[in-house]
Design a protein around this motif. Sequence first.
Motif, PDB file in Angstrom:
ATOM      1  N   ASP A 276      -8.859  -4.276  -4.737  1.00 17.65           N
ATOM      2  CA  ASP A 276      -7.718  -5.151  -5.026  1.00 17.65           C
ATOM      3  C   ASP A 276      -8.044  -6.147  -6.138  1.00 17.65           C
ATOM      4  O   ASP A 276      -7.401  -7.181  -6.254  1.00 17.65           O
ATOM      5  CB  ASP A 276      -7.289  -5.902  -3.770  1.00 17.65           C
ATOM      6  CG  ASP A 276      -8.420  -6.736  -3.173  1.00 17.65           C
ATOM      7  OD1 ASP A 276      -9.532  -6.721  -3.747  1.00 17.65           O
ATOM      8  OD2 ASP A 276      -8.197  -7.386  -2.133  1.00 17.65           O
ATOM      9  N   ALA A 290      -2.195 -10.266  -2.341  1.00 14.52           N
ATOM     10  CA  ALA A 290      -1.356  -9.274  -1.660  1.00 14.52           C
ATOM     11  C   ALA A 290       0.048  -9.818  -1.439  1.00 14.52           C
ATOM     12  O   ALA A 290       0.221 -11.003  -1.144  1.00 14.52           O
ATOM     13  CB  ALA A 290      -1.985  -8.900  -0.319  1.00 14.52           C
ATOM     14  N   ARG A 296      -2.464  -3.306   0.973  1.00 14.83           N
ATOM     15  CA  ARG A 296      -3.555  -2.854   0.118  1.00 14.83           C
ATOM     16  C   ARG A 296      -2.990  -2.168  -1.121  1.00 14.83           C
ATOM     17  O   ARG A 296      -1.903  -1.585  -1.080  1.00 14.83           O
ATOM     18  CB  ARG A 296      -4.454  -1.874   0.876  1.00 14.83           C
ATOM     19  CG  ARG A 296      -5.201  -2.490   2.053  1.00 14.83           C
ATOM     20  CD  ARG A 296      -6.132  -1.484   2.693  1.00 14.83           C
ATOM     21  NE  ARG A 296      -6.897  -2.076   3.792  1.00 14.83           N
ATOM     22  CZ  ARG A 296      -7.803  -1.405   4.500  1.00 14.83           C
ATOM     23  NH1 ARG A 296      -8.056  -0.130   4.218  1.00 14.83           N
ATOM     24  NH2 ARG A 296      -8.454  -2.021   5.479  1.00 14.83           N
ATOM     25  N   VAL A 297      -3.743  -2.242  -2.197  1.00 16.54           N
ATOM     26  CA  VAL A 297      -3.317  -1.578  -3.428  1.00 16.54           C
ATOM     27  C   VAL A 297      -3.376  -0.070  -3.234  1.00 16.54           C
ATOM     28  O   VAL A 297      -4.420   0.477  -2.852  1.00 16.54           O
ATOM     29  CB  VAL A 297      -4.216  -1.985  -4.622  1.00 16.54           C
ATOM     30  CG1 VAL A 297      -3.844  -1.181  -5.856  1.00 16.54           C
ATOM     31  CG2 VAL A 297      -4.087  -3.485  -4.902  1.00 16.54           C
ATOM     32  N   TRP A 312       1.624  -1.719  -4.036  1.00 17.21           N
ATOM     33  CA  TRP A 312       1.067  -2.078  -2.730  1.00 17.21           C
ATOM     34  C   TRP A 312       1.922  -1.377  -1.674  1.00 17.21           C
ATOM     35  O   TRP A 312       2.931  -1.919  -1.222  1.00 17.21           O
ATOM     36  CB  TRP A 312       1.095  -3.583  -2.507  1.00 17.21           C
ATOM     37  CG  TRP A 312       0.255  -4.390  -3.453  1.00 17.21           C
ATOM     38  CD1 TRP A 312       0.497  -4.607  -4.772  1.00 17.21           C
ATOM     39  CD2 TRP A 312      -0.961  -5.084  -3.144  1.00 17.21           C
ATOM     40  NE1 TRP A 312      -0.488  -5.396  -5.312  1.00 17.21           N
ATOM     41  CE2 TRP A 312      -1.404  -5.715  -4.339  1.00 17.21           C
ATOM     42  CE3 TRP A 312      -1.728  -5.249  -1.983  1.00 17.21           C
ATOM     43  CZ2 TRP A 312      -2.566  -6.475  -4.385  1.00 17.21           C
ATOM     44  CZ3 TRP A 312      -2.873  -6.019  -2.028  1.00 17.21           C
ATOM     45  CH2 TRP A 312      -3.285  -6.620  -3.216  1.00 17.21           C
TER      46      TRP A 312
END
Length: 414
Positions: A276, A290, A296-297, A312
């Motif tokens: 990230d 975030a 999470r990416v 994301w």
Amino acid sequence: MATQATKPGSSVEVRRDGDAWILPDGSRAGSPQEAMAWVREGRAEHEFPVLVTVIGDQEPYKLRLDSEGMAVLVQEGQDENLFRRVSAMFRRSRWALALAIALVLVLLAALLIPLFAGVISNPGTPSEEASASPAPVAGDVLWTIPGGANLVGSTGDLVASYQAGKLSLREGQTGAEQKLGPFEVPGKPARVLGPELIAVQFNDDKVLVVGSYDSRSTVEGVIQGRGTRPVIVSKDQRKYLTLKEADSGIKELRAVPAGESVLGAVPQGVVFASADSVRVGEAKAVKMTAPAAGARVSAWVAVTNETVVAEWGNTVVIHDIRTGAVLDQAPIGGERTTFDQGVVINGGKTVSGKAFVNLCNGYAVVSGQVWCPSPSGTWTSGSARLPEKPAAAGTSWWIDSKNNVRRLVKGSGQ
């Protein structure tokens, strides 16, 4: 019946930047009339009225624009702000001063809001200037690509064409040959990126770099254009080489650091991504914030000189490249497409500066610019209006379907 008429069929944002207006496609209009004309063009009847949100130095306000060019103020945020300021003056018992200032501010508000809309805020009195769409202008022919040559594309203000094994790079405004060409290339170019140093993809895994002093370097790899500068990467994405390195005589690609991937390149250097976080060149990695707890990416999309775009999960986010802060976000809107030089399309939206803005129907990305069609067959980008879709375009020229390079005529104020 009245309720139906007030419901917006679509919405756009227009941002004020000094004396210019930033349009949804990222281009600039030089006057409020041009901005409203852009909003009107390229929209079907069912998309009206359009809700236009105007964002600038003051509190945002909204206009309802109909298909005839009539704009009516529908959210008077500035008037409420005015009332709060005048009320504070009254509470300080500065009656005479408050009345004088209130009168001046009311007059300014009455002048500035219709100025942007190009109309009087009276539903029965449309403005001729705002409702009349400017006629398309083809512009004078500056020069013509030689017969038999195939247009490859453009990079910056250079026009790239290919004929009989040779690539020609010409200055768009004058047609003057650049980079001591035309020069031989081993295969037909698929794409060309630059413009300071030129990268030519002439094979599935071979790039010709045309550098300073007429230097030539052939490197194995693929041109990657997810940033504002091209970079060469291997097919497995584990090696990379900048154009400056290739120009200096280096041909072997460098290994991407463990745990990282090449996101793109900007003037400051290659941008690497991991988990990230993002880092530029040798700088310290910056963690991207975030958009929601636990997110999470899932994919890195693109990078500009100021922003990073990442997915994301089901959300696309624009981050500040320096701090990682969330600047804007939007749900993934269908197919996501990334164009060269940081132009990102997410469903019906595009990234413009540090925010998502709505796209017109039937848009096309040409030479890194978003162009919008109209029902009459014309194409617009900013204040430029053409009689046909351009094959390529620069800042002061465009190429028609017959390979004529024409002067790009823009509206007043450009």
